[in-house]
Every structure is written in structure tokens, then in C-alpha cells.
Design a protein around this motif. Structure first.
Motif, PDB file in Angstrom:
ATOM      1  N   LYS A   1      -2.769  -0.933  11.111  1.00 30.17           N
ATOM      2  CA  LYS A   1      -1.711  -0.667  10.147  1.00 30.17           C
ATOM      3  C   LYS A   1      -0.482  -0.151  10.902  1.00 30.17           C
ATOM      4  CE  LYS A   1      -5.135   0.715   6.676  1.00 30.17           C
ATOM      5  NZ  LYS A   1      -5.570   1.821   5.761  1.00 30.17           N
ATOM      6  N   GLU A   2       0.417   0.505  10.175  1.00 33.50           N
ATOM      7  CA  GLU A   2       1.602   1.073  10.814  1.00 33.50           C
ATOM      8  C   GLU A   2       1.191   2.246  11.699  1.00 33.50           C
ATOM      9  OE1 GLU A   2       1.120   3.066   6.781  1.00 33.50           O
ATOM     10  OE2 GLU A   2       0.992   1.013   7.590  1.00 33.50           O
TER      11      GLU A   2
ATOM     12  N   ASN B   1      -3.909   4.867  11.703  1.00 37.70           N
ATOM     13  CA  ASN B   1      -5.049   4.075  12.183  1.00 37.70           C
ATOM     14  C   ASN B   1      -6.233   4.895  12.692  1.00 37.70           C
ATOM     15  OD1 ASN B   1      -4.082   1.174  12.029  1.00 37.70           O
ATOM     16  ND2 ASN B   1      -2.396   2.125  13.142  1.00 37.70           N
TER      17      ASN B   1
ATOM     18  N   GLN C   1      -9.403   3.429  11.297  1.00 41.55           N
ATOM     19  CA  GLN C   1      -9.737   2.175  11.975  1.00 41.55           C
ATOM     20  C   GLN C   1     -10.356   2.437  13.345  1.00 41.55           C
ATOM     21  OE1 GLN C   1      -7.344   2.512   9.910  1.00 41.55           O
ATOM     22  NE2 GLN C   1      -6.919   0.607   8.841  1.00 41.55           N
TER      23      GLN C   1
END
Length: 204
Positions: A154-155, A159, A162
Motif C-alpha cells: 500500500k502507500e 504496510n 503486510q
């Protein structure tokens, strides 16, 4: 987001990736230099501080990030020193550990560390910096590898979840392979070479 469990590569896969990686990726020199320089800084056997060791290497190893996110200026260096100071004790403890011993309880420690590094260095640079600080604990990734593992980035700054999922998958792969004893070298580096050759460069 569902957790996508990529099967561990075979020992033959790791060996094949190693040969291809060494033949095609001269930047491995930066990795070896980075590992040694950070180790010397931690043991205070160089005039460079730990922040300076990382700064020197991030400007080469993570140079693409700075083409789009500003220069590595004095303010950026001060911010790096701040992050290292804030998480230094935890990072030195993690440096002594291997990912095969990772447990979900570690998440509360790792989440703020990764988030702070990511806000400063981006998600790929954060993984690189953390891996240098704890080479057998923090795995390496890039955007192609993350996407292949079902944890698309993502941005910047969003993260940590993640990365924790990626750690879980990579830890399972390390356990399946038998860790350092079976592979004969840092399993996270071996897996990164395989992932890079297969998913980032399509050489496998």
C-alpha cells in the motif's frame, strides 16, 4: 486480505537461484559490504556510527527510493538516527534471533519498528535496513515479491500488517527447509535470492 501460503522452494531451487543470482546481479557486493559495515559499527570497530553505516549503504543499495522521495540530507540522517535510537534495544535483541523462532507474540514489537522505518525509508528500504540490523530475523522483499506472496504493498507507512504476514510465510518456509543448518547459510538471504530471481526478474 487472505494469507497466501507460497510453498517453500526446494534445495535445488535455492541452488539454482544462487547460481543465476551470482551470474546476473553484481549488486550483491553492496549486500556483503553492508553486512560487514553494519556489523563493525555495532561492535564499534569502525569510526562510523550505526546510523552512518546504514546511511552510506542506503544511498547505494536503496538509491532508487531517493530519486523519487528527496535527497538523503541532514534532516533525513537525523531522522534515521532518531529511529535507531528509539528502537535500538529491541533491534539488538532481535539481531540475536532467527526467524525460525518467530511467533505471533512478536508482532507487538515489530509493528511499530517497521512502521517507523517505513515512514522514513519506504516499505522496501525499511525491509533492507531492518535486515541489515537483524539479518536472520527480518526478511527482504520488493514490490514484485510482496505481490507474488499476496501482500501487495500500500502507500508508505501502511504496510506493517503486510510485512508481518510476509514474515509469517517466510518463517514457515524457513522451518520447512530446516533453517540455517540445512541450507548452510542465512536462509533469509537464500530465499530472497530465489524470490528475486523468480518474481522480480523472471529468471527462474
Amino acid at each position: 486480505m487472505s494469507l497466501r501460503m507460497i510453498p517453500a522452494p526446494s534445495m535445488h531451487d535455492l541452488q539454482a537461484a544462487r547460481q543465476i543470482f551470482e551470474s546476473n546481479e553484481p549488486r550483491d557486493l553492496f549486500y556483503r559490504a553492508a553486512t560487514e559495515l553494519v556489523d563493525l559499527a555495532i561492535r564499534r570497530e569502525t569510526s562510523l556510527s550505526l546510523a552512518e553505516a546504514l546511511a552510506v549503504l542506503l544511498q547505494t543499495w536503496n538509491s532508487s527510493y531517493y530519486r523519487f522521495h528527496g535527497k538523503f540530507d541532514a534532516q533525513h540522517f537525523d531522522e534515521l538516527e532518531g529511529v535507531l535510537s528509539r528502537h535500538g534495544r529491541a533491534l539488538m535483541a532481535l539481531r540475536k534471533r532467527a526467524l525460525v523462532g518467530w511467533s505471533p507474540q512478536d508482532e507487538t514489537t515489530i509493528d511499530p519498528i517497521f512502521t517507523d522505518f517505513e515512514r522514513l525509508l519506504g516499505p522496501v528500504g525499511a525491509a533492507k535496513g531492518l535486515h541489515l540490523l537483524a539479518p536472520e530475523y527480518f526478511p527482504l522483499w520488493d514490490r514484485a515479491i510482496a505481490a507474488a506472496y499476496g501482500v501487495k504493498l500500500k502507500e508508505r507507512g501502511a504496510n506493517a500488517e503486510q510485512y508481518l504476514r510476509f514474515m509469517h510465510i517466510t518463517g514457515s518456509q524457513c522451518n520447512t527447509l530446516g533453517g540455517y543448518t540445512a541450507i548452510g547459510r542465512n536462509p533469509l538471504k537464500a530465499l530472497d535470492e530465489y524470490n528475486y530471481c523468480r518474481f522480480s526478474r523472471k529468471w527462474l
